[in-house]
Design a protein around this motif. Sequence first.
Motif, PDB file in Angstrom:
ATOM      1  N   SER A 161       0.951  -1.254  -0.052  1.00  0.00           N
ATOM      2  CA  SER A 161      -0.125   0.018   0.084  1.00  0.00           C
ATOM      3  C   SER A 161       0.834   1.200  -0.167  1.00  0.00           C
ATOM      4  O   SER A 161       0.460   2.411  -0.501  1.00  0.00           O
ATOM      5  N   GLY A 162       2.062   1.293   0.330  1.00  0.00           N
ATOM      6  CA  GLY A 162       3.166   2.227   0.243  1.00  0.00           C
ATOM      7  C   GLY A 162       3.505   2.667   1.558  1.00  0.00           C
ATOM      8  O   GLY A 162       3.061   2.233   2.698  1.00  0.00           O
ATOM      9  N   TYR A 163       4.500   3.538   1.639  1.00  0.00           N
ATOM     10  CA  TYR A 163       4.926   4.089   2.794  1.00  0.00           C
ATOM     11  C   TYR A 163       5.050   5.796   2.536  1.00  0.00           C
ATOM     12  O   TYR A 163       5.510   6.267   1.672  1.00  0.00           O
ATOM     13  N   TYR A 164       4.066   6.364   3.483  1.00  0.00           N
ATOM     14  CA  TYR A 164       3.619   7.714   3.091  1.00  0.00           C
ATOM     15  C   TYR A 164       4.611   8.582   3.881  1.00  0.00           C
ATOM     16  O   TYR A 164       4.958   8.440   5.127  1.00  0.00           O
ATOM     17  N   THR A 165       4.953   9.628   3.248  1.00  0.00           N
ATOM     18  CA  THR A 165       5.900  10.857   3.962  1.00  0.00           C
ATOM     19  C   THR A 165       4.995  11.824   4.489  1.00  0.00           C
ATOM     20  O   THR A 165       3.809  11.933   4.024  1.00  0.00           O
ATOM     21  N   ASN A 166       5.476  12.679   5.006  1.00  0.00           N
ATOM     22  CA  ASN A 166       4.691  13.695   5.603  1.00  0.00           C
ATOM     23  C   ASN A 166       4.251  14.898   4.730  1.00  0.00           C
ATOM     24  O   ASN A 166       4.750  15.506   4.029  1.00  0.00           O
ATOM     25  N   ILE A 167       2.921  15.401   5.159  1.00  0.00           N
ATOM     26  CA  ILE A 167       2.160  16.373   4.553  1.00  0.00           C
ATOM     27  C   ILE A 167       1.398  17.373   5.412  1.00  0.00           C
ATOM     28  O   ILE A 167       0.911  16.732   6.459  1.00  0.00           O
TER      29      ILE A 167
END
Length: 325
Positions: free
Chosen positions: A310-316
């Motif tokens: 599903s992925g590795y999410y970075t900060n937003i």
Amino acid sequence: MRKTAIITIIAMTLMLCYFTSASIVKLYRAGSPMPAALQEQEVPYRLVLITQEMDTPFWDLVGDSALAEAEKQGISLQIWGSYGSNEDDFLKKMEIAIASKVDGIIVQGLDTEEFNELTKIQAGRHGIPVITVASDVPMQDSLRRTYVGSDHKEAGRLVARELLSDMGQAGTVILIGGSRQRYDQDLRLAGIHDILQHYPDIHTVFAEAPDERERVVSAARDVMNRYPEADALIAVNSNITETLVREIGKRYQQSPFRIYSFDDSPETMELLKAGKLEGMILQSPEEMGRISVDLMVKWLKSEAGPLDMSGYYTNIRMVKAEELP
């Protein structure tokens, strides 16, 4: 007779070399610089990072952090790409990387059949893992190993929550999308609708504006003519914000719309500082470059275990003008 045969063989060999060289030169015709040679080096792994947007502030940050991580890991990383979103050139870089039998490809996702064919079949056939960065594609269509970048659906939710806080629980919202980044765009729209669907007095209208500047201008004029009573405008396609805002500024001395953007380029940041935007999503390109290289190396070393598909999410985060220095 024998001398004639030898001369003929030499001539044929020279002709073959000529046409092979000509084919290579043709592949890298004007406007498509030849990537640095992927020579065998005394490093454990050879990776490439490929983008459609070379020499842009966002991708410069992604590339610099990826190079720093590669140096830290003691591996080779080259950055290839196209300019001005040249899709054909971008896909050729993918083909070259696969043909060069690199150990891993980190690439800006492009949700097209051609891209998925390269990642799913050609890269898969050579056993080359592919990680998408910043822009994702559906895993089932591409068989990419994982994705590293912003959670675009959550970004859509952030924008919708900010809009509710600014506008209230009633009004008309225009969502302007584009012909590129369709998968990212769909996720942003889904995030926006996740929040706004609970407010029956908020009406959303979708308008498509292709990436070409002239057509963005035409779409902006059409939207303003059809929905002059609209309260807010969300540029779902991050590439059209600047053109959109400037066109609205030509018609109105004071924009009647609250405008929100998913683009955090320096140009859009200046529009935010000038009060032309209500808010924008700020991403983390340095994290994307660093994490994507780290995950690829761990995968190649069999240290990561199964990667999270599903992925590795970075900060937003949502940024408002009053928060800026």
